[in-house]
Design a protein around this motif. Sequence first.
Motif, PDB file in Angstrom:
ATOM      1  N   PHE A  40      31.612  55.154  55.474  1.00  0.00           N
ATOM      2  CA  PHE A  40      32.632  54.701  56.428  1.00  0.00           C
ATOM      3  C   PHE A  40      31.970  54.481  57.788  1.00  0.00           C
ATOM      4  O   PHE A  40      31.034  55.199  58.149  1.00  0.00           O
ATOM      5  N   ASP A  41      32.495  53.502  58.508  1.00  0.00           N
ATOM      6  CA  ASP A  41      31.896  53.146  59.798  1.00  0.00           C
ATOM      7  C   ASP A  41      32.935  53.220  60.905  1.00  0.00           C
ATOM      8  O   ASP A  41      34.037  52.687  60.776  1.00  0.00           O
ATOM      9  N   THR A  42      32.590  53.908  61.979  1.00  0.00           N
ATOM     10  CA  THR A  42      33.473  53.983  63.139  1.00  0.00           C
ATOM     11  C   THR A  42      32.602  53.952  64.395  1.00  0.00           C
ATOM     12  O   THR A  42      31.396  53.711  64.325  1.00  0.00           O
ATOM     13  N   TYR A 195      27.469  43.434  59.524  1.00  0.00           N
ATOM     14  CA  TYR A 195      28.890  43.495  59.900  1.00  0.00           C
ATOM     15  C   TYR A 195      29.490  42.099  60.037  1.00  0.00           C
ATOM     16  O   TYR A 195      28.760  41.117  60.137  1.00  0.00           O
ATOM     17  N   SER A 196      30.815  42.054  60.009  1.00  0.00           N
ATOM     18  CA  SER A 196      31.573  40.784  59.997  1.00  0.00           C
ATOM     19  C   SER A 196      30.999  39.861  58.916  1.00  0.00           C
ATOM     20  O   SER A 196      30.896  38.646  59.110  1.00  0.00           O
ATOM     21  N   SER A 197      30.633  40.449  57.796  1.00  0.00           N
ATOM     22  CA  SER A 197      29.894  39.708  56.771  1.00  0.00           C
ATOM     23  C   SER A 197      30.782  38.778  55.953  1.00  0.00           C
ATOM     24  O   SER A 197      30.286  37.942  55.211  1.00  0.00           O
ATOM     25  N   ALA A 249      38.668  46.182  56.247  1.00  0.00           N
ATOM     26  CA  ALA A 249      39.739  45.943  55.279  1.00  0.00           C
ATOM     27  C   ALA A 249      41.002  46.612  55.762  1.00  0.00           C
ATOM     28  O   ALA A 249      40.983  47.751  56.223  1.00  0.00           O
ATOM     29  N   GLY A 250      42.093  45.884  55.657  1.00  0.00           N
ATOM     30  CA  GLY A 250      43.372  46.440  56.085  1.00  0.00           C
ATOM     31  C   GLY A 250      44.279  46.723  54.905  1.00  0.00           C
ATOM     32  O   GLY A 250      45.442  47.071  55.088  1.00  0.00           O
ATOM     33  N   ARG A 251      43.755  46.517  53.693  1.00  0.00           N
ATOM     34  CA  ARG A 251      44.586  46.694  52.492  1.00  0.00           C
ATOM     35  C   ARG A 251      43.752  47.305  51.398  1.00  0.00           C
ATOM     36  O   ARG A 251      42.535  47.063  51.308  1.00  0.00           O
ATOM     37  N   GLU A 252      44.407  48.052  50.519  1.00  0.00           N
ATOM     38  CA  GLU A 252      43.715  48.604  49.346  1.00  0.00           C
ATOM     39  C   GLU A 252      43.109  47.481  48.509  1.00  0.00           C
ATOM     40  O   GLU A 252      42.018  47.609  47.958  1.00  0.00           O
ATOM     41  N   GLY A 253      43.856  46.364  48.377  1.00  0.00           N
ATOM     42  CA  GLY A 253      43.412  45.253  47.523  1.00  0.00           C
ATOM     43  C   GLY A 253      42.057  44.712  47.963  1.00  0.00           C
ATOM     44  O   GLY A 253      41.217  44.377  47.119  1.00  0.00           O
ATOM     45  N   SER A 254      41.828  44.636  49.286  1.00  0.00           N
ATOM     46  CA  SER A 254      40.544  44.118  49.779  1.00  0.00           C
ATOM     47  C   SER A 254      39.408  45.053  49.385  1.00  0.00           C
ATOM     48  O   SER A 254      38.319  44.617  49.004  1.00  0.00           O
ATOM     49  N   VAL A 255      39.670  46.345  49.496  1.00  0.00           N
ATOM     50  CA  VAL A 255      38.644  47.336  49.164  1.00  0.00           C
ATOM     51  C   VAL A 255      38.269  47.231  47.687  1.00  0.00           C
ATOM     52  O   VAL A 255      37.086  47.208  47.321  1.00  0.00           O
ATOM     53  N   ALA A 257      38.717  44.668  45.728  1.00  0.00           N
ATOM     54  CA  ALA A 257      38.068  43.371  45.475  1.00  0.00           C
ATOM     55  C   ALA A 257      36.596  43.420  45.885  1.00  0.00           C
ATOM     56  O   ALA A 257      35.732  42.862  45.196  1.00  0.00           O
ATOM     57  N   SER A 258      36.304  44.104  46.971  1.00  0.00           N
ATOM     58  CA  SER A 258      34.906  44.203  47.417  1.00  0.00           C
ATOM     59  C   SER A 258      34.088  45.032  46.433  1.00  0.00           C
ATOM     60  O   SER A 258      32.949  44.678  46.097  1.00  0.00           O
ATOM     61  N   ALA A 259      34.667  46.125  45.967  1.00  0.00           N
ATOM     62  CA  ALA A 259      33.940  46.966  44.996  1.00  0.00           C
ATOM     63  C   ALA A 259      33.662  46.155  43.726  1.00  0.00           C
ATOM     64  O   ALA A 259      32.561  46.234  43.153  1.00  0.00           O
TER      65      ALA A 259
END
Length: 286
Positions: A40-42, A195-197, A249-255, A257-259
Amino acid sequence: MSRVSRLVLGTARWALAARPDRALLSATVAAALDAGIDRFDTARAYSPPGRPGEGERLLAEALGPHARAGRARVATKGGHWRRPDGSFAVDARPATLRSHVEASLRVLDTERLDRYFLHWPDPAVPLAESIGALADLRTAGLIAEVGVCNVGVAQLEAACAAGPVAAVQNRLAYLGVDDPVRERCAVLGLEYEAYSSLGGPDGPGRLEELTRREPRVAALAARLGATGAQLALAWLLAQGAEVVPVLGAGREGSVRASAAAATLTLVADDLALLDEVRPRPAPDTA
Ligand SMILES: NC(=O)c1ccc[n+]([C@@H]2O[C@H](COP(=O)([O-])OP(=O)(O)OC[C@H]3O[C@@H](n4cnc5c(N)ncnc54)[C@H](OP(=O)(O)O)[C@@H]3O)[C@@H](O)[C@H]2O)c1
């Protein structure tokens, strides 16, 4: 390391929001862990105006017991923060960096930060001084790994000469953003966090449009059962073992999809096609 665990969930957008949806953030973080994304990145700068560290606080809250159980690795950044008027400030003097590291340790409720980035080189402070300060904090056991963000090749060389640098976090994207620092990281044996990839918030839409417009890419997407964003991510991972995409990612679906994208295999012909139709980098990013 599997390609899925090479992905990092970026949390800037949650933290910059005036009223972040905590329940959605928790669900997105849980989906990431479930999908095998445990990084995780912050940053101290990811906050509403005048509330430095708020993004770290939100992430710590969302990770909760997962962090305590050692299931998550968190990278944060300092030397940069958000003023009450909403603008961003840079201060990478050694004393400031130490106070930022100490604040991050408190907020993230840990004795040692997994990875700590200098968020931006400070034009008023020699880079060697900033990196030297972080190297001292690493020797003191407060930081496990030191990284630098937003650097060019010469700055990376100067940073490496000043202390043990483990990683760079810079901008790199299929949608026309190149970065010679990536190749330098491969040579130096450093991780390169991109980032912003996906091209930022409007990137996935542009990637779908590009896929629809180019029949050979549409055919590749159909053959692999992939979206344009997933092809762009698979292309990025194929650039080199040093590449670690940081995905907002602002949604579970994006996460999820990336995985899934991280498990796609592109053969040489697929990569050649994607390179052929790739939007050309602007001259200042090439
Ligand atoms: N070091 C620095 O100076 C620096 C600067 C900028 C950013 N960063 C880091 O990089 C992170 C990501 O940057 P970013 O938010 O600019 O850009 P990004 O990762 O290029 O794009 C995020 C966008 O992509 C969408 N998305 C994510 N995964 C997707 C997928 N698999 N399929 C389709 N759409 C997908 C997200 O949609 P949804 O919202 O709908 O999920 C969001 O709109 C930040 O959170 C931060 O941690 C670092």
